[in-house]
Write a protein that holds these residues in place. Structure first.
Motif, PDB file in Angstrom:
ATOM      1  N   MET A  39       2.316   8.871  18.410  1.00 25.53           N
ATOM      2  CA  MET A  39       1.570   9.607  17.389  1.00 25.53           C
ATOM      3  C   MET A  39       2.468  10.597  16.651  1.00 25.53           C
ATOM      4  SD  MET A  39      -1.094   7.944  17.672  1.00 25.53           S
ATOM      5  CE  MET A  39      -1.978   8.700  16.320  1.00 25.53           C
ATOM      6  N   CYS A  40       3.718  10.693  17.096  1.00 25.13           N
ATOM      7  CA  CYS A  40       4.717  11.467  16.352  1.00 25.13           C
ATOM      8  C   CYS A  40       5.429  10.559  15.367  1.00 25.13           C
ATOM      9  CB  CYS A  40       5.722  12.091  17.333  1.00 25.13           C
ATOM     10  SG  CYS A  40       7.167  12.848  16.545  1.00 25.13           S
ATOM     11  N   ASN A  41       5.664   9.319  15.786  1.00 20.71           N
ATOM     12  CA  ASN A  41       6.471   8.399  15.006  1.00 20.71           C
ATOM     13  C   ASN A  41       5.722   7.082  14.889  1.00 20.71           C
ATOM     14  OD1 ASN A  41       8.387   6.620  14.013  1.00 20.71           O
ATOM     15  ND2 ASN A  41      10.038   7.351  15.338  1.00 20.71           N
ATOM     16  N   GLY A  42       5.455   6.672  13.674  1.00 20.98           N
ATOM     17  CA  GLY A  42       4.742   5.417  13.468  1.00 20.98           C
ATOM     18  C   GLY A  42       5.456   4.220  14.051  1.00 20.98           C
ATOM     19  N   TYR A  43       6.730   4.409  14.381  1.00 20.62           N
ATOM     20  CA  TYR A  43       7.499   3.302  14.961  1.00 20.62           C
ATOM     21  C   TYR A  43       7.899   3.617  16.405  1.00 20.62           C
ATOM     22  CZ  TYR A  43       7.700   1.996  10.071  1.00 20.62           C
ATOM     23  OH  TYR A  43       7.345   1.666   8.797  1.00 20.62           O
ATOM     24  N   GLY A  44       7.215   4.586  17.015  1.00 23.93           N
ATOM     25  CA  GLY A  44       7.532   4.965  18.387  1.00 23.93           C
ATOM     26  C   GLY A  44       7.297   3.812  19.350  1.00 23.93           C
ATOM     27  N   THR A  45       8.178   3.701  20.336  1.00 18.58           N
ATOM     28  CA  THR A  45       8.081   2.589  21.285  1.00 18.58           C
ATOM     29  C   THR A  45       7.655   3.041  22.674  1.00 18.58           C
ATOM     30  OG1 THR A  45      10.441   2.823  21.802  1.00 18.58           O
ATOM     31  CG2 THR A  45       9.840   1.243  20.079  1.00 18.58           C
ATOM     32  N   GLN A  46       7.591   4.362  22.913  1.00 19.12           N
ATOM     33  CA  GLN A  46       7.167   4.858  24.219  1.00 19.12           C
ATOM     34  C   GLN A  46       5.670   4.676  24.405  1.00 19.12           C
ATOM     35  OE1 GLN A  46      10.304   8.599  24.208  1.00 19.12           O
ATOM     36  NE2 GLN A  46       8.151   8.988  24.392  1.00 19.12           N
ATOM     37  N   LEU A  63       0.830  -1.199   0.000  1.00 22.91           N
ATOM     38  CA  LEU A  63       0.000   0.000   0.000  1.00 22.91           C
ATOM     39  C   LEU A  63       0.864   1.248   0.000  1.00 22.91           C
ATOM     40  CD1 LEU A  63      -2.738  -0.902   2.638  1.00 22.91           C
ATOM     41  CD2 LEU A  63      -2.829  -1.182   0.163  1.00 22.91           C
ATOM     42  N   PRO A  64       0.303   2.374  -0.435  1.00 23.28           N
ATOM     43  CA  PRO A  64       1.031   3.648  -0.319  1.00 23.28           C
ATOM     44  C   PRO A  64       1.323   3.939   1.151  1.00 23.28           C
ATOM     45  CG  PRO A  64      -0.863   3.861  -1.770  1.00 23.28           C
ATOM     46  CD  PRO A  64      -0.978   2.523  -1.122  1.00 23.28           C
ATOM     47  N   GLY A  65       2.368   4.690   1.417  1.00 27.29           N
ATOM     48  CA  GLY A  65       2.678   5.052   2.797  1.00 27.29           C
ATOM     49  C   GLY A  65       3.147   3.861   3.608  1.00 27.29           C
ATOM     50  N   ALA A  66       3.817   2.905   2.956  1.00 30.42           N
ATOM     51  CA  ALA A  66       4.376   1.750   3.648  1.00 30.42           C
ATOM     52  C   ALA A  66       3.307   0.924   4.351  1.00 30.42           C
ATOM     53  CB  ALA A  66       5.451   2.179   4.639  1.00 30.42           C
ATOM     54  N   ASN A  67       2.202   0.705   3.655  1.00 37.96           N
ATOM     55  CA  ASN A  67       1.207  -0.287   4.080  1.00 37.96           C
ATOM     56  C   ASN A  67       0.341   0.129   5.254  1.00 37.96           C
ATOM     57  OD1 ASN A  67       2.171  -2.003   2.110  1.00 37.96           O
ATOM     58  ND2 ASN A  67       3.717  -2.865   3.474  1.00 37.96           N
ATOM     59  N   GLN A  68      -0.064   1.370   5.369  1.00 36.52           N
ATOM     60  CA  GLN A  68      -0.969   1.745   6.448  1.00 36.52           C
ATOM     61  C   GLN A  68      -1.834   2.921   6.055  1.00 36.52           C
ATOM     62  OE1 GLN A  68      -0.859   4.740   8.198  1.00 36.52           O
ATOM     63  NE2 GLN A  68       0.930   5.594   7.187  1.00 36.52           N
ATOM     64  N   MET A  69      -2.997   2.962   6.683  1.00 35.93           N
ATOM     65  CA  MET A  69      -3.895   4.104   6.578  1.00 35.93           C
ATOM     66  C   MET A  69      -4.974   3.894   7.632  1.00 35.93           C
ATOM     67  SD  MET A  69      -4.208   6.868   4.832  1.00 35.93           S
ATOM     68  CE  MET A  69      -5.406   8.185   4.641  1.00 35.93           C
ATOM     69  N   TYR A  70      -5.236   4.917   8.457  1.00 36.71           N
ATOM     70  CA  TYR A  70      -6.223   4.727   9.522  1.00 36.71           C
ATOM     71  C   TYR A  70      -7.603   4.449   8.967  1.00 36.71           C
ATOM     72  CZ  TYR A  70      -9.822   5.974  12.817  1.00 36.71           C
ATOM     73  OH  TYR A  70     -10.962   5.977  13.571  1.00 36.71           O
ATOM     74  N   HIS A 101       0.438   2.766  16.108  1.00 34.07           N
ATOM     75  CA  HIS A 101       0.169   4.166  15.744  1.00 34.07           C
ATOM     76  C   HIS A 101      -1.250   4.324  15.204  1.00 34.07           C
ATOM     77  CE1 HIS A 101       1.158   8.182  14.020  1.00 34.07           C
ATOM     78  NE2 HIS A 101       0.315   7.789  13.072  1.00 34.07           N
ATOM     79  N   GLU A 102      -1.645   3.430  14.306  1.00 38.17           N
ATOM     80  CA  GLU A 102      -2.952   3.575  13.667  1.00 38.17           C
ATOM     81  C   GLU A 102      -4.102   3.298  14.646  1.00 38.17           C
ATOM     82  OE1 GLU A 102      -3.186   4.914  10.686  1.00 38.17           O
ATOM     83  OE2 GLU A 102      -1.005   4.988  10.778  1.00 38.17           O
ATOM     84  N   VAL A 103      -3.882   2.402  15.607  1.00 38.33           N
ATOM     85  CA  VAL A 103      -4.903   2.184  16.629  1.00 38.33           C
ATOM     86  C   VAL A 103      -5.079   3.457  17.461  1.00 38.33           C
ATOM     87  CG1 VAL A 103      -5.416   0.927  18.775  1.00 38.33           C
ATOM     88  CG2 VAL A 103      -4.723  -0.319  16.741  1.00 38.33           C
TER      89      VAL A 103
END
Length: 793
Positions: A437-444, A361-368, A389-391
């Motif tokens: 919600m800043c980083n789709g890969y955020g771990t905090q 998918l566009p945007g590396a496979n995600q969209m809310y 992130h999307e949840v």
């Protein structure tokens, strides 16, 4: 995210298509609608000129690092509601997140008002309660800063822990029929049947990985299998050139698939996937205790993993618990109490449809939110970090990043101006660009997001009519919002608009007033003047003060418009309360002496009134030396208690001895008898006194009659040597009466005890010497060990 004009045209076209086709449309219908794209794009361009904020980023007001006072106030409450500092992160940055999300939430102003306005102070108390009933929250927020997207979740509180259910209706869109795609990380966690050993059979069958087991990323997806005749389709479209392929890789049947994405610098990066059959069982999710693996269909694994990742990331021990509800998939696995809440509150139209497409998918496979230009929310290859992130968007949270160079965009969370807020909270270090919600890969995990979601619970307190609020609650107008209030929350003198608001159930002239004495403070009563509002006033009026009802008087008794006594305790010391029939009660003296006229017990000092006179109630009421007599059928009276032995009497207290028998005063103890006499207490006869000085040999019946205090065989006998004449001692033969006999027997005389001998020594039935003084002349007393003593020269 910031968009260039072509991006805006594309988005606008998609949104317009959505107006023609609902999001439930399939790919065929979307392609058909694309014929309208040029016209719809123009329509969209005209519409966006009125849009101020066309971005999924931090909102404009926080670009200068400032927030409004209400946001600052909320941050303080946030720390109360979520006190664990390990999850706080930066309170300054939390303020920016909170302010932007309140602005983009169509209910945000209402929530902020209810949490910061003093007239709604009780709302904070509601959110602090340990248990709250379920509330289904449904609202919208601005995604991209202008598009209203829906959010819906069920929330409640149990034992101090917030509980949330996100209801999803999941759909797997297999773009390539009967195939499922995994990213290579997930493929490294799954195995085909050749890599496991089976144990047991039937329902008890288990599966254990072989020691040499290899995942499908190696066994199935190291190579590519094309559909027949399609082997040349992607020649020259591999690696960084894979973007030239169709995103679905539709010519590949199984194995490795590939696509490349352009980065911000114009270069391409490659993403690989692993394609398997949709109906082929795989094995994964190793049990760390037993080593067993689960047999599972590929599509089920995708949904299970989405559920697991979201719940584990967003749940916080002892504070917040997330349930991801996937309609038709995992409902039966939920706790029964949770299922009951879901069945009672969530309806079919409350579910958010999410589609997992088997394509890149566009945007590396995600969209809310699925939409016309991208009907799939996710790819089945979406990574776990993107899921978390999307949840967050399902929580009603907006993005905090902007598209483009972060260094040039102050509304981008990765802008260097936010670096100053990196630091440590509690025992946890954090960085702003690691907020999820800043980083789709955020771990905090930062609970400011949970706070934004759970505080919407108070919207369940708003209403249109009383019936919206449930039993024991009503709908009241406040601050431009209708809200639910609990019956009887306002005390006397507090402002009100209706009776139900008051504890007393009475609202007069915009104030809660008393309805009865029980509504007033201690020591006050409720006054109900005609034509005026009820009020509370003192109830301490003294005896004799004017009154209109009992509660005004300290005595709680009002008669003939005056406070009067109700009981003796209302009267001064020494007085009692008199209650004459037909007249007002009054206090009068209670010190009347014996013989004084009276009408009740309390008038008399003795507390006893008989035959209209004060009489004794007990001996203590009588003069010294007298006792209280209580004859049957007659009034009590006092009489002397000094009657001598032999005087007539009717009770013990009349006698000096305190003993009355057979209508005469008799002795009770020896002390009642004359000197030399003792008290005799024969069975069945009256006690009497008799002499205790009888000489030895006198007749007697008991020891006390004898001077020796010893009566044997009806005669006074000696009890000890002291009872005998000088020179004699008391003999106590067994079976015979005691007697006195001489103690001057010479040496050699027969004897039975020492005291009979002049030497005071009797051995072997003969008086013997005890010392030299007992022997004649110059003889000495010998005392052999085994023989009797004797005298010798």
């Amino acid at each position: 995210m910031k968009r260039n004009w072509w991006s805006l045209i594309t988005i606008g076209t998609g949104l317009a298509i959505m107006a023609v086709n609902p999001m439930t449309t399939n790919a065929y219908k979307i392609r058909k609608s694309e014929r309208l794209m040029p016209i719809l794009s123009l329509v969209f361009l005209l519409a966006i000129f009125g849009v101020n904020e066309v971005s999924a980023n931090l909102c404009d007001p926080v670009k200068d690092l400032t927030t409004i006072q209400e946001t600052k106030d909320e941050i303080e409450f946030y720390k109360e509601l979520f006190p664990n500092a390990d999850y706080h992160g930066s309170q300054d940055y939390n303020g920016f997140v909170l302010e932007c999300n309140r602005r983009r939430d169509n209910k945000g102003d209402e929530v902020r008002k209810m949490l910061t306005n003093k007239d709604w102070a009780e709302m904070k108390s509601i959110l602090k309660e340990s248990d709250l009933s379920p509330y289904l929250f449904s609202a919208k927020y601005k995604f991209f800063g202008f598009a209203w997207f829906e959010m819906s979740y069920l929330i409640w509180k149990e034992g101090g822990v917030w509980k949330m259910v996100l209801p999803y209706d999941p759909i797997i869109n297999d773009e390539v029929e009967n195939r499922i795609d995994f990213n290579m990380t997930h493929a490294g966690m799954l195995y085909d049947k050749d890599q496991v050993d089976e144990n047991g059979s039937g329902s008890s069958k288990t599966y254990i990985l072989k020691s040499t087991a290899l995942p499908i990323s190696i066994t199935k997806c190291a190579t590519t299998t094309f559909f027949a005749g399609k082997e040349e389709k992607y020649d020259g479209q591999n690696g960084v050139d894979a973007h030239k392929r169709d995103p679905a890789n539709k010519h590949i049947s199984l194995g490795k698939i590939q696509y490349s994405y352009k980065d911000g610098k114009g270069s391409y990066w490659v993403m690989n996937g692993c394609r398997v059959k949709k109906n082929e069982h795989l094995f994964g999710s190793t049990n760390p205790t037993t080593g067993e693996v689960e047999k599972i269909m590929p599509a089920d694994w995708v949904l299970n993993n989405f559920e697991k990742v979201a719940e584990e990331y967003w749940s916080i021990p002892d504070n917040f618990e997330l349930y991801v509800l996937l309609k038709g998939h995992n409902g039966n696995r939920l706790d029964p109490s949770v299922k009951t809440k879901i069945n009672n509150h969530i309806k079919n139209n409350d579910y958010l449809t999410i589609r997992f497409g088997t394509k890149f998918l566009p945007g590396a496979n995600q969209m809310y939110k699925a939409n016309a230009w991208q009907p799939n929310n996710f790819s089945t290859m979406t990574d776990d970090g993107t899921y978390t992130h999307e949840v967050g968007h399902a929580f009603g949270l907006d993005d905090e990043y902007a598209q483009g160079d972060a260094s040039k965009n102050k509304d981008h969370c990765a802008n260097s101006q936010f670096d100053q807020f990196d630091g440590t909270s509690g025992s946890t270090s954090y960085t702003i660009d690691n907020y999820t919600m800043c980083n789709g890969y955020g771990t905090q995990t930062n609970t400011i997001y949970h706070y934004i979601a759970v505080t919407r619970y108070i919207l369940g307190e708003t209403c249109k009519e009383d019936q919206d609020c449930g039993a024991g609650r009503y709908c009241n107008k406040r601050l431009g919002l209708n809200r639910c209030l609990t019956d009887g929350t306002k005390g006397v003198n507090q402002s009100c608009t209706k009776d139900r608001e008051c504890t007393s159930g009475k609202c007069e002239k915009d104030k809660c007033v008393c309805k009865s004495d029980g509504d007033c403070p201690d020591g006050q009563a409720c006054y109900t003047p005609i034509g005026k509002a009820n009020y509370c006033a003192s109830t301490s009026k003294a005896l004799g003060a004017s009154c209109s009802k009992n509660s005004q008087c300290a005595s709680d008794k009002c008669q003939q418009d005056q406070c009067v006594c109700k009981g003796d305790g209302d009267c001064p010391n020494g007085q009692a309360c008199f209650t004459p029939v037909g007249k007002a009660n009054y206090c009068a003296s209670t010190s009347k002496a014996l013989g004084a006229t009276c009408s009740k017990n309390s008038e008399c000092a003795s507390d006893k009134c008989q035959q209209d006179k004060c009489v004794c109630k007990g001996d203590g009421d009588c003069p010294n030396g007298q006792a209280c007599y209580t004859p049957i059928g007659k009034a009590n009276y006092c009489a002397s208690t000094s009657k001598a032995l032999g005087a007539s009497c009717t009770k013990d207290s009349q006698c000096a001895s305190d003993k009355c028998e057979q209508d005469k005063c008799v002795c009770k103890s020896n002390g009642d008898c004359p000197n030399g006499q003792s008290c005799y207490t024969p069975v069945g006869k009256a006690n009497y006194c008799a002499s205790t000085s009888k000489a030895l040999g006198a007749s007697c019946t008991k020891d006390s009659q004898c001077a020796s205090d010893k009566c044997e065989q009806d005669k006074c006998v000696c009890k000890s040597n002291g009872d005998c004449p000088n020179g004699q001692s008391c003999y106590t033969p067994v079976g015979k009466a005691n007697y006195c006999a001489s103690t001057s027997k010479a040496l050699g005389a027969s004897c039975s005890k020492n005291s009979q001998c002049a030497s005071d020594k009797c051995e072997q039935g003969e008086c013997v010497c005890q010392s030299d003084n007992d022997c004649p002349g110059s003889q000495k007393c010998k005392t052999p060990v085994t023989k009797k003593n004797y005298c010798t020269k």
